[in-house]
Scaffold this motif. Structure first.
Motif, short mmCIF file in Angstrom:
data_model
loop_
_atom_site.label_atom_id
_atom_site.label_comp_id
_atom_site.label_asym_id
_atom_site.label_seq_id
_atom_site.Cartn_x
_atom_site.Cartn_y
_atom_site.Cartn_z
N ARG A 65 0.83 -1.21 0.00
CA ARG A 65 0.00 0.00 0.00
C ARG A 65 0.86 1.25 0.00
O ARG A 65 0.54 2.25 -0.65
CB ARG A 65 -0.92 0.00 1.23
CG ARG A 65 -1.98 -1.09 1.20
CD ARG A 65 -2.93 -0.95 2.37
NE ARG A 65 -3.91 -2.03 2.42
CZ ARG A 65 -4.88 -2.11 3.31
NH1 ARG A 65 -4.99 -1.18 4.24
NH2 ARG A 65 -5.73 -3.12 3.28
N GLU A 68 2.17 1.72 -3.47
CA GLU A 68 1.08 2.18 -4.33
C GLU A 68 0.79 3.66 -4.07
O GLU A 68 0.55 4.43 -5.01
CB GLU A 68 -0.17 1.34 -4.11
CG GLU A 68 -0.06 -0.08 -4.65
CD GLU A 68 -1.29 -0.91 -4.35
OE1 GLU A 68 -2.17 -0.41 -3.60
OE2 GLU A 68 -1.38 -2.05 -4.85
N ASN A 69 0.78 4.03 -2.79
CA ASN A 69 0.53 5.43 -2.44
C ASN A 69 1.65 6.33 -2.97
O ASN A 69 1.38 7.45 -3.45
CB ASN A 69 0.41 5.60 -0.92
CG ASN A 69 -0.91 5.07 -0.39
OD1 ASN A 69 -1.90 5.00 -1.12
ND2 ASN A 69 -0.95 4.68 0.87
N LYS A 71 3.52 5.75 -5.60
CA LYS A 71 3.35 5.85 -7.04
C LYS A 71 2.19 6.79 -7.38
O LYS A 71 2.28 7.59 -8.32
CB LYS A 71 3.09 4.47 -7.64
CG LYS A 71 4.30 3.55 -7.58
CD LYS A 71 3.98 2.18 -8.14
CE LYS A 71 5.19 1.26 -8.05
NZ LYS A 71 4.88 -0.11 -8.54
N LEU A 72 1.11 6.68 -6.60
CA LEU A 72 -0.05 7.55 -6.84
C LEU A 72 0.34 9.01 -6.59
O LEU A 72 -0.01 9.89 -7.39
CB LEU A 72 -1.20 7.14 -5.91
CG LEU A 72 -2.48 7.98 -6.02
CD1 LEU A 72 -3.05 7.89 -7.43
CD2 LEU A 72 -3.52 7.51 -5.00
N ILE A 73 1.06 9.25 -5.50
CA ILE A 73 1.50 10.62 -5.20
C ILE A 73 2.43 11.12 -6.29
O ILE A 73 2.34 12.29 -6.72
CB ILE A 73 2.21 10.65 -3.82
CG1 ILE A 73 1.19 10.40 -2.70
CG2 ILE A 73 2.91 11.99 -3.61
CD1 ILE A 73 1.82 10.22 -1.34
N ARG A 75 2.49 10.16 -9.45
CA ARG A 75 1.70 10.45 -10.66
C ARG A 75 0.94 11.76 -10.51
O ARG A 75 0.88 12.57 -11.44
CB ARG A 75 0.73 9.30 -10.94
CG ARG A 75 1.40 8.04 -11.47
CD ARG A 75 0.37 7.09 -12.06
NE ARG A 75 -0.57 6.61 -11.08
CZ ARG A 75 -0.39 5.50 -10.36
NH1 ARG A 75 0.71 4.78 -10.51
NH2 ARG A 75 -1.30 5.09 -9.49
N ARG A 76 0.36 11.96 -9.32
CA ARG A 76 -0.37 13.21 -9.09
C ARG A 76 0.57 14.40 -9.13
O ARG A 76 0.21 15.48 -9.65
CB ARG A 76 -1.09 13.14 -7.74
CG ARG A 76 -2.30 12.20 -7.73
CD ARG A 76 -2.92 12.13 -6.34
NE ARG A 76 -4.12 11.28 -6.34
CZ ARG A 76 -4.78 10.96 -5.24
NH1 ARG A 76 -4.37 11.40 -4.05
NH2 ARG A 76 -5.86 10.19 -5.31
N LYS A 79 1.45 15.07 -12.72
CA LYS A 79 0.32 15.69 -13.41
C LYS A 79 0.19 17.15 -12.99
O LYS A 79 0.02 18.04 -13.84
CB LYS A 79 -0.97 14.93 -13.07
CG LYS A 79 -2.22 15.43 -13.79
CD LYS A 79 -3.40 14.51 -13.48
CE LYS A 79 -4.66 14.97 -14.22
NZ LYS A 79 -5.16 16.26 -13.72
N GLY A 209 8.98 10.52 -11.36
CA GLY A 209 8.02 9.44 -11.10
C GLY A 209 8.68 8.10 -11.00
O GLY A 209 8.06 7.12 -10.68
#
Length: 209
Positions: A65, A68-69, A71-73, A75-76, A79, A209
């Protein structure tokens, strides 16, 4: 008369029997305690192993988790970084266009200055034209291009910002030197310069990233 069988035990025999019973009892108790101790140790070991497996599973899940967090952070963040850079690029371009438009409007309002600019634009365009030329200018701007030996005709059309378009006599070669045309060319140059300046930042954001 024969002796009768003896059923009564002596005191020593009774004591010996008691000691034997006590010893047997103590031995069985000891064996039971050892067996219970072994079973308890096995149970504890089994429970500890189960707990350790559960802890490992929980840790792995938390790590997954967490990754994943991250990677999500990432990506955000990428962006958001791209969006902000693009917004900054748009703002720079918009600001440059506003300054250009304002400058062109100021030139247009100063007739003496505008006359010199129109002659300069015409001379630049004529360099690209062989022989006689036709000039196309905005409404009322024909007077700024009078007394030019190489211009056979001056046509007036709707050219809001000003400037001129020059063609050869056959209309095959066209040179757009209107303010709008030059503004578009300058805009392309500004876009290229902004892109060149911001591209390293875009690449850096991509690598993050």
């Amino acid at each position: 008369m024969p002796d009768l069988p003896r059923f009564a035990a002596t005191e020593e025999e009774i004591e010996a029997f008691k000691r034997s019973l006590n010893e047997e009892y103590e031995r069985k108790i000891s064996d039971l305690e050892k067996r219970l101790e072994r079973e308890l140790e096995e149970l504890i070991a089994s429970s500890r192993l189960a707990v350790e497996k559960k802890v490992v599973a929980i840790q792995q899940d938390l790590n997954r988790r967490y990754d994943e967090n991250l990677k999500l952070i990432a990506r955000r963040t990428q962006k958001l970084g791209r969006e902000r850079l693009l917004a900054f690029s748009d703002e720079l371009l918009r600001s440059a266009e506003e300054r250009i438009t304002k400058t062109l409007a100021t030139i247009r309002q100063d007739e003496e200055h505008y006359t010199r600019v129109m002659r300069t634009l015409l001379d630049e365009a004529l360099i690209e034209i062989d022989g006689m030329a036709v000039a196309i200018v905005g409404r009322g701007d024909g007077r700024f291009l009078s007394q030019c030996d190489r211009v056979s005709a001056v046509h007036e059309e709707d050219i809001p910002l000003g400037g001129c378009t020059v063609t050869d006599a056959e209309g095959e070669r066209i040179v757009d030197n209107t303010f709008e045309g030059r503004r578009k060319r300058v805009k392309k140059s500004i876009v290229r310069r902004i892109s060149a300046a911001l591209w390293p930042l875009m690449e850096e954001i991509g690598r993050s990233g």
